[in-house]
Each structure stands twice: as C-alpha cells, then as structure tokens.
Motif scaffolding. Sequence first.
Motif, short mmCIF file in Angstrom:
data_model
loop_
_atom_site.label_atom_id
_atom_site.label_comp_id
_atom_site.label_asym_id
_atom_site.label_seq_id
_atom_site.Cartn_x
_atom_site.Cartn_y
_atom_site.Cartn_z
N SER A 132 0.84 -1.18 0.00
CA SER A 132 0.00 0.00 0.00
C SER A 132 0.88 1.24 0.00
O SER A 132 2.00 1.23 0.50
N ALA A 133 0.34 2.28 -0.57
CA ALA A 133 1.06 3.55 -0.64
C ALA A 133 0.38 4.55 0.29
O ALA A 133 -0.85 4.57 0.40
N ILE A 134 1.18 5.37 0.93
CA ILE A 134 0.67 6.39 1.84
C ILE A 134 0.97 7.74 1.22
O ILE A 134 2.12 8.04 0.89
N GLY A 156 12.85 31.01 5.93
CA GLY A 156 13.87 30.08 5.43
C GLY A 156 14.14 28.96 6.42
O GLY A 156 14.22 27.78 6.05
N LYS A 157 14.25 29.30 7.69
CA LYS A 157 14.46 28.29 8.74
C LYS A 157 13.21 27.42 8.88
O LYS A 157 13.31 26.19 8.99
N GLY A 158 12.03 28.04 8.86
CA GLY A 158 10.80 27.27 8.95
C GLY A 158 10.64 26.30 7.79
O GLY A 158 10.21 25.16 7.97
N LEU A 159 11.01 26.75 6.61
CA LEU A 159 10.91 25.88 5.43
C LEU A 159 11.88 24.70 5.53
O LEU A 159 11.52 23.58 5.18
N SER A 160 13.07 24.94 6.02
CA SER A 160 14.00 23.81 6.17
C SER A 160 13.48 22.82 7.21
O SER A 160 13.66 21.61 7.07
N ASP A 161 12.80 23.33 8.24
CA ASP A 161 12.20 22.43 9.23
C ASP A 161 11.02 21.66 8.64
O ASP A 161 10.82 20.48 8.97
N VAL A 162 10.23 22.31 7.79
CA VAL A 162 9.12 21.61 7.11
C VAL A 162 9.68 20.50 6.23
O VAL A 162 9.16 19.38 6.20
N LYS A 163 10.75 20.80 5.51
CA LYS A 163 11.38 19.78 4.66
C LYS A 163 11.87 18.60 5.48
O LYS A 163 11.70 17.44 5.08
N ALA A 164 12.46 18.88 6.63
CA ALA A 164 12.96 17.79 7.48
C ALA A 164 11.81 16.96 8.05
O ALA A 164 11.92 15.73 8.14
N ALA A 165 10.72 17.62 8.39
CA ALA A 165 9.58 16.90 8.99
C ALA A 165 8.80 16.08 7.97
O ALA A 165 8.12 15.13 8.34
N THR A 166 8.89 16.45 6.70
CA THR A 166 8.10 15.75 5.68
C THR A 166 8.94 14.88 4.76
O THR A 166 8.43 14.35 3.78
N ARG A 167 10.21 14.74 5.06
CA ARG A 167 11.08 13.87 4.27
C ARG A 167 10.59 12.43 4.42
O ARG A 167 10.37 11.96 5.54
N PRO A 168 10.38 11.72 3.33
CA PRO A 168 9.86 10.34 3.43
C PRO A 168 10.69 9.44 4.33
O PRO A 168 10.12 8.62 5.07
N SER A 169 11.99 9.55 4.30
CA SER A 169 12.81 8.69 5.16
C SER A 169 12.58 8.99 6.64
O SER A 169 12.60 8.08 7.48
N SER A 170 12.32 10.25 6.98
CA SER A 170 12.01 10.61 8.37
C SER A 170 10.67 10.04 8.78
O SER A 170 10.50 9.57 9.91
N LEU A 171 9.70 10.09 7.88
CA LEU A 171 8.37 9.55 8.18
C LEU A 171 8.42 8.03 8.37
O LEU A 171 7.79 7.49 9.27
N ILE A 172 9.17 7.35 7.53
CA ILE A 172 9.29 5.89 7.64
C ILE A 172 9.95 5.51 8.97
O ILE A 172 9.53 4.56 9.64
N CYS A 228 9.53 -1.18 4.03
CA CYS A 228 8.97 0.15 3.72
C CYS A 228 9.97 0.89 2.83
O CYS A 228 11.16 0.93 3.13
N ASN A 229 9.46 1.43 1.74
CA ASN A 229 10.29 2.20 0.82
C ASN A 229 9.85 3.65 0.82
O ASN A 229 8.65 3.94 0.84
N ALA A 230 10.81 4.54 0.77
CA ALA A 230 10.50 5.96 0.71
C ALA A 230 9.98 6.32 -0.66
O ALA A 230 10.48 5.86 -1.68
N GLY A 231 8.96 7.14 -0.67
CA GLY A 231 8.38 7.58 -1.93
C GLY A 231 9.03 8.86 -2.40
O GLY A 231 10.21 9.14 -2.10
N ALA A 232 8.27 9.64 -3.11
CA ALA A 232 8.78 10.89 -3.67
C ALA A 232 8.90 11.96 -2.58
O ALA A 232 8.06 12.08 -1.70
N THR A 233 9.97 12.72 -2.66
CA THR A 233 10.15 13.85 -1.76
C THR A 233 9.21 14.96 -2.18
O THR A 233 9.05 15.22 -3.38
N PRO A 234 8.58 15.65 -1.24
CA PRO A 234 7.65 16.72 -1.60
C PRO A 234 8.33 17.81 -2.43
O PRO A 234 9.49 18.15 -2.19
#
Length: 185
Positions: free
Chosen positions: A2-4, A100-116, A129-135
């Motif tokens: 399944s894909a999330i 800029g700092k907030g955006l880098s934190d958003v990127k870190a929080a939504t990185r597929p490898s971090s979520l997995i 579990c495989n990481a999907g596409a990066t936002p």
Amino acid sequence: MSAISVQFGYPFRLYQIPFEMPDCEGESETRTLHLVGDFSAPAEFFVTLGVFSFLYAMAALVLYLRFHSLYGENKKLPFVDFCVTVCFAFFWLVAAAAWGKGLSDVKAATRPSSLIASMSVCQGQDVVCNAGATPAMGLANISVLFGFINFLLWAGNCWFVFKETAWHVQAAPRDSAAEQGAIDK
C-alpha cells in the motif's frame, strides 16, 4: 502493498495533517497518524508582512503622486516615511530568515525517510517500507528568495526616502555653499 500519500500546505500546521497507515496485524484496519510540527508562525508572519508591505506601498504611492505638495510642506511626513521604510526593511530580513528556517524544518519533517523511521509498522522484521517521492518545495524555496529580494528593495528604498527628510535637505545647502566658495577662490 500500500502507498501512503500525505497532503500538506500553508499554513504548515503539520500536526493537524492526518494520514492513514495500514496496520499489518489486520489487513483491512488502518491507523490514523499525524505529521509532527507546527511551522505556521514564520509562514504567517511572512505572508502578513507581504500584505502590509503591499498596502503601505500603495498608500505611499498615492501620497507621492496625488498629495506631493502635502509631503513637501509637512516636515514630519518624510521622517515617518523613512522610519516605516527602515522598519519594513528590517522586518523583511527577519521574515525571510525565519521563513527560510521554517521551510528547512518543514522539509525535514516531511522527508519520506524521516516519516518511515517514525512509523512503528515499518519497524517489524518482515515489513519492507520504501520511501516515496520527496515533496516538491520549489515554489516555497522561491518565496524565501523573494523575501530576501524584498529586503534588498526596501533597504535600497531607504536611501531615496532619506533624501526627502530634513536630515538630508539641511546637509545639501551646506555642501553647495562650500563648493561655491572653493570655486570662487
């Protein structure tokens, strides 16, 4: 198998974004999880500053074009304009850096490898579990760039507004008189 898929966007209150994760114990059961983080403060500050900057620029444009005689006669108006312009320049620097700092934190929080890594279901021995596409964050990156460009524009505009204040106007005749005295001798 399944894909999330997780959809998120402005104002980046990620903790409010739910997504369904399959539960490996029951095939039809899913668990609702949420992303981690609240990055709305720098995003909303950035957008609010953009709106206020636009409104002030339009008001100043009307003042310069329609009521220029009032601007020239009243000595306090150029000082107020200069102080507000300096404040906007400073706030654009702060807002661009914060976003800029907030955006880098958003990127870190939504990185597929971090979520997995944070999903308990992916920690099992028989689970792959495989990481999907990066936002895609291209437009958000451009917004940070435009924030710093706005800082440069407002900071450069400080010079032109400063030239209208009494500080610059008083210095100009003194310089002209000194130049004329040097030419006459």
